[in-house]
Design a protein around this motif. Structure first.
Motif, PDB file in Angstrom:
ATOM      1  N   ARG A 109       0.838  -1.203   0.000  1.00 53.34           N
ATOM      2  CA  ARG A 109       0.000   0.000   0.000  1.00 53.34           C
ATOM      3  C   ARG A 109       0.872   1.252   0.000  1.00 53.34           C
ATOM      4  O   ARG A 109       1.973   1.279   0.569  1.00 53.34           O
ATOM      5  N   ASN A 110       0.381   2.293  -0.660  1.00 55.93           N
ATOM      6  CA  ASN A 110       1.135   3.542  -0.787  1.00 55.93           C
ATOM      7  C   ASN A 110       1.086   4.384   0.477  1.00 55.93           C
ATOM      8  O   ASN A 110       2.048   5.101   0.793  1.00 55.93           O
ATOM      9  N   ASP A 111      -0.026   4.330   1.186  1.00 61.10           N
ATOM     10  CA  ASP A 111      -0.251   5.180   2.363  1.00 61.10           C
ATOM     11  C   ASP A 111      -0.282   4.293   3.605  1.00 61.10           C
ATOM     12  O   ASP A 111      -1.173   3.456   3.749  1.00 61.10           O
ATOM     13  N   GLU A 139      -8.644   7.583  -2.370  1.00 67.38           N
ATOM     14  CA  GLU A 139      -9.933   8.254  -2.164  1.00 67.38           C
ATOM     15  C   GLU A 139     -10.023   8.835  -0.756  1.00 67.38           C
ATOM     16  O   GLU A 139     -10.603   9.919  -0.565  1.00 67.38           O
ATOM     17  N   VAL A 140      -9.445   8.144   0.223  1.00 66.77           N
ATOM     18  CA  VAL A 140      -9.406   8.679   1.582  1.00 66.77           C
ATOM     19  C   VAL A 140      -8.609   9.985   1.612  1.00 66.77           C
ATOM     20  O   VAL A 140      -9.030  10.977   2.224  1.00 66.77           O
ATOM     21  N   ALA A 141      -7.460   9.979   0.953  1.00 69.00           N
ATOM     22  CA  ALA A 141      -6.641  11.203   0.911  1.00 69.00           C
ATOM     23  C   ALA A 141      -7.399  12.352   0.270  1.00 69.00           C
ATOM     24  O   ALA A 141      -7.323  13.504   0.728  1.00 69.00           O
ATOM     25  N   ALA A 142      -8.148  12.063  -0.789  1.00 72.47           N
ATOM     26  CA  ALA A 142      -8.957  13.099  -1.437  1.00 72.47           C
ATOM     27  C   ALA A 142     -10.025  13.610  -0.478  1.00 72.47           C
ATOM     28  O   ALA A 142     -10.247  14.823  -0.371  1.00 72.47           O
ATOM     29  N   PHE A 143     -10.683  12.707   0.225  1.00 69.93           N
ATOM     30  CA  PHE A 143     -11.710  13.074   1.199  1.00 69.93           C
ATOM     31  C   PHE A 143     -11.124  13.949   2.300  1.00 69.93           C
ATOM     32  O   PHE A 143     -11.691  15.000   2.661  1.00 69.93           O
ATOM     33  N   GLU A 144      -9.972  13.560   2.835  1.00 69.06           N
ATOM     34  CA  GLU A 144      -9.334  14.350   3.900  1.00 69.06           C
ATOM     35  C   GLU A 144      -8.890  15.714   3.397  1.00 69.06           C
ATOM     36  O   GLU A 144      -8.913  16.699   4.141  1.00 69.06           O
TER      37      GLU A 144
END
Length: 428
Positions: free
Chosen positions: A16-18, A193-198
């Motif tokens: 995973r990247n994150d 998508e989580v990073a975009a949401f945050e």
């Protein structure tokens, strides 16, 4: 201090990247929307809502992508686990058209997300349905006609010679290539998508298992160490809801599926297996699915364990299937093997609805979750913005408990699977 929950030992978790550890909820806060579950349903909904200006909080009992969203085969398969013709036959042409018009939207949403937010998730286009016999080829021919009737025309029927150009296996009689299918690293898609949401102000709390849901005018979602009071709640835990909502639990059943990932293959070997880089799933009732990853491993999955959980040896369970498909890989080393649960419904169609006017749910994708969860996110956001027609179209689907209740639903379903498995073997 909250005990951190670790991901399962999957290929996805290892690459995973994150690797951010997000905090647990340790206070009482308020939000416009509280979402229970940090998988594709929850995060897709959260991102659509944040883009629309809602203040959104996501509560995840373990880690983002801990459940099926971070463990699945990574395939973008269009439509639903039961196709549009089943909906037409059972509910009529009007509802069939309504759901059919949405059946190919989820994959497009994923591609939009990847492009808009520059998500690095090894996306590759194209997916193949592989047939073992004439019955399955006839079904694929009918599927092509059905999908084309709903405007999904980028499809190609493959005969025996045609499919061998795409898959280095003698197992198949033919297939159907969906050029708008595809595959991704699902956990990296989700984390992107989580990073975009945050980045839009959204909050995500991990290790924050929900222990109580107060169904008041403004619902209250309680964890062991905090709570969220919200205008709306979305329940998006799928197979990992943990019995929080008994009336939903009765109408769906966790089922396990297992995946292995080989060692890194020589690039020429990896490319020879599936020259076009597509993903593949066969047409059996208990199907196998596979693809080559971005770093040249063969990822291969299959089987179903009704009621959830894993067999004693995932490697032994999957190896026979893999080596039957690709005898040239006999004895190949497996670097990763893992299992995970998805949520099965009696109808094999997703369950969208409301427990109260303020508490929504979306679950039960029955093996077609990667794309349909992304559609669900858009529909939830539309509904909370006051445009609920498309969300409510799914609410017209009838859902019944599995026969035998919680105690007997798994063995009853397994008996049915034996019947269909025999049909697959006999080609009838």
């Amino acid at each position: 201090m909250t005990q951190r929950t670790e991901h399962t030992g999957s290929y996805y978790a290892a690459t995973r990247n994150d690797k951010t550890d997000r905090p647990a909820l340790n206070e009482a806060i308020e939000a416009d929307v509280c979402i229970v579950g940090g998988g594709f349903t929850g995060i897709s909904s959260a991102l659509h809502l944040a883009e629309a200006g809602f203040k959104v909080v996501v509560l995840e009992a373990a880690r983002i992508g801990f459940g099926a969203s971070g463990r699945n085969g990574g395939q973008l398969v269009n439509s639903y686990s039961r196709d549009i013709d089943t909906i037409e036959n059972n509910y009529g042409a009007e509802l069939g058209k309504a759901l059919g018009d949405m059946a190919f939207e989820g994959g497009n949403i994923i591609r939009e997300r990847i492009e808009k937010y520059n998500i690095q998730c090894d996306y590759k286009p194209g997916g193949i349905f592989a047939a073992f016999n004439k019955r399955q080829m006839h079904e694929l021919s009918e599927q092509k006609k059905l999908w084309e009737r709903f405007g999904h025309s980028n499809l190609e029927l493959l005969d025996a010679d045609g499919i061998r150009k795409h898959i280095a296996s003698d197992a198949y009689l033919g297939g159907l290539l969906d050029h708008t299918g595809g595959h991704i690293h699902p956990l990296n898609l989700l984390l992107g998508e989580v990073a975009a949401f945050e980045s839009l102000g959204g909050q995500v709390f991990e290790d924050s298992k929900v222990v109580d849901l107060v169904r008041s005018e403004r619902p209250v979602v309680k964890t062991e160490t905090g709570q969220v009071t919200a205008d709306y709640v979305l329940l998006a835990g799928n197979a990992y809801m943990g019995g929080l909502v008994p009336e939903l639990d009765a109408k769906a059943m966790p089922c396990g599926t297992q995946i292995v990932t080989t060692e890194v293959l020589d690039e020429s070997v990896a490319k020879s297996l599936i020259p076009g880089g597509h993903c593949v799933e066969d047409c059996n009732y208990k199907l196998d699915y596979y693809r080559v990853t971005g770093d040249n491993r063969l990822l291969y999955g299959g089987g179903v364990t009704y009621g959830g959980g894993d067999p004693a040896s995932i490697e032994r369970f999957v190896r026979g299937h893999l080596e039957k498909t690709f005898p040239q890989l006999k004895g190949v080393k497996f670097d990763y093997a893992w299992g995970g649960d998805f949520l099965l419904t009696m109808s094999r169609l997703p369950q969208f609805g409301r427990l109260t006017p303020k508490i929504f749910y979306a679950q039960g994708y029955s093996g077609h979750g990667v794309t349909t969860t992304h559609l669900a996110g858009r529909l939830v956001a539309e509904a909370l913005k006051g445009q609920a027609e498309r969300f409510d179209a799914f609410g017209q689907l009838k859902h019944f408990p599995f026969p035998g209740g919680r105690l007997f639903r798994a063995p009853y379903t397994a008996i049915g699977a034996v019947y269909y498995g025999l049909r697959d073997k006999l080609g009838i």
